[in-house]
Design a protein around this motif. Structure first.
Motif, short mmCIF file in Angstrom:
data_model
loop_
_atom_site.label_atom_id
_atom_site.label_comp_id
_atom_site.label_asym_id
_atom_site.label_seq_id
_atom_site.Cartn_x
_atom_site.Cartn_y
_atom_site.Cartn_z
N SER A 34 0.83 -1.21 0.00
CA SER A 34 0.00 0.00 0.00
C SER A 34 0.86 1.26 0.00
O SER A 34 0.50 2.25 -0.64
CB SER A 34 -0.97 0.00 1.19
OG SER A 34 -0.28 -0.09 2.39
N ARG A 55 -0.56 12.27 8.29
CA ARG A 55 -1.55 11.47 7.55
C ARG A 55 -2.86 12.22 7.43
O ARG A 55 -3.22 13.02 8.29
CB ARG A 55 -1.80 10.15 8.29
CG ARG A 55 -0.53 9.35 8.44
CD ARG A 55 -0.77 7.96 8.05
NE ARG A 55 0.47 7.21 8.13
CZ ARG A 55 0.61 6.04 7.60
NH1 ARG A 55 -0.38 5.50 6.97
NH2 ARG A 55 1.75 5.40 7.68
N THR A 58 -8.93 9.74 8.59
CA THR A 58 -9.63 8.56 8.10
C THR A 58 -11.02 8.96 7.64
O THR A 58 -11.72 9.71 8.32
CB THR A 58 -9.73 7.51 9.23
OG1 THR A 58 -8.41 7.22 9.68
CG2 THR A 58 -10.38 6.24 8.74
N THR A 59 -11.41 8.44 6.48
CA THR A 59 -12.73 8.77 5.92
C THR A 59 -13.76 7.72 6.33
O THR A 59 -13.40 6.59 6.68
CB THR A 59 -12.67 8.83 4.38
OG1 THR A 59 -12.42 7.51 3.89
CG2 THR A 59 -11.60 9.79 3.90
N GLN A 62 -13.23 4.55 4.36
CA GLN A 62 -12.13 3.71 4.86
C GLN A 62 -12.57 2.90 6.08
O GLN A 62 -12.25 1.72 6.19
CB GLN A 62 -10.92 4.57 5.22
CG GLN A 62 -10.21 5.14 4.01
CD GLN A 62 -9.20 6.20 4.39
OE1 GLN A 62 -9.41 7.00 5.31
NE2 GLN A 62 -8.10 6.24 3.65
N LEU A 63 -13.31 3.53 6.97
CA LEU A 63 -13.81 2.82 8.15
C LEU A 63 -14.75 1.68 7.73
O LEU A 63 -14.70 0.59 8.30
CB LEU A 63 -14.52 3.78 9.10
CG LEU A 63 -13.62 4.81 9.78
CD1 LEU A 63 -14.46 5.82 10.56
CD2 LEU A 63 -12.61 4.14 10.68
N ASP A 64 -15.59 1.94 6.73
CA ASP A 64 -16.48 0.91 6.22
C ASP A 64 -15.68 -0.23 5.61
O ASP A 64 -15.99 -1.40 5.80
CB ASP A 64 -17.44 1.51 5.18
CG ASP A 64 -18.57 0.56 4.82
OD1 ASP A 64 -19.12 -0.10 5.73
OD2 ASP A 64 -18.89 0.47 3.62
N GLY A 65 -14.61 0.10 4.88
CA GLY A 65 -13.75 -0.92 4.30
C GLY A 65 -13.10 -1.79 5.35
O GLY A 65 -13.00 -3.02 5.19
N VAL A 66 -12.66 -1.20 6.44
CA VAL A 66 -12.06 -1.97 7.54
C VAL A 66 -13.10 -2.91 8.15
O VAL A 66 -12.82 -4.07 8.44
CB VAL A 66 -11.48 -1.01 8.62
CG1 VAL A 66 -11.11 -1.77 9.88
CG2 VAL A 66 -10.28 -0.25 8.06
N HIS A 69 -13.75 -5.76 5.71
CA HIS A 69 -12.58 -6.64 5.71
C HIS A 69 -12.62 -7.58 6.92
O HIS A 69 -12.39 -8.79 6.80
CB HIS A 69 -11.30 -5.80 5.72
CG HIS A 69 -10.06 -6.58 5.54
ND1 HIS A 69 -9.43 -6.71 4.33
CD2 HIS A 69 -9.32 -7.30 6.42
CE1 HIS A 69 -8.36 -7.47 4.48
NE2 HIS A 69 -8.27 -7.83 5.73
#
Length: 135
Positions: A34, A55, A58-59, A62-66, A69
């Motif tokens: 990454s 950095r 966090t969007t 991104q939180l939804d992706g985590v 996952h």
């Protein structure tokens, strides 16, 4: 085009704006797939994130992706049901309760021509299909 490994070696010299105003920069001991992808997309963004330690927030995506996952990981390891977005990937996943050694498998590549290793995790190894799945 720059080379990420040249940027790592010259991180302090490559700070013409003195963005950190005397703050210490991070030592890069490895890169990940990454971080390589970020470097390929925007070298300055990579430098700010990995050398300067600055950095972006966090969007929600991104939180939804985590969350998705982790849900897929729990399905694979424990057979927990998939719901919502994660359920859309069900046709592409193996039956649950796979060998834990095949889920979130760490890897490291140390090329003698590179100053530091490439380190990461493979989401799912499917050796019977000769496939690596990124979920």
């Amino acid at each position: 085009m720059s080379n990420i490994f040249d940027s790592i070696g010259n991180a302090k010299e490559n700070d013409p704006r003195k963005l950190l105003d005397g703050a210490s920069m991070r030592t890069i001991t490895h890169v990940s797939p990454s971080s390589l992808s970020l470097f390929a997309g925007c070298e300055r963004k990579w430098w700010l994130a990995y050398v300067a330690g600055i950095r972006e927030p966090t969007t929600p995506a991104q939180l939804d992706g985590v969350r998705v996952h982790k849900e897929v990981e729990n399905y694979l390891l424990k057979g927990e049901p998939l719901i919502g977005r994660a359920a859309a990937g069900l046709p592409f996943l193996p039956e649950p309760k796979v060998d834990p050694a095949l889920v979130e498998t760490p890897f490291a590549i140390q090329d003698p021509e590179l100053p530091i290793p490439v380190i990461g995790q493979i989401d799912l190894l499917e050796p019977d299909k000769w496939r690596v799945t990124d979920h």
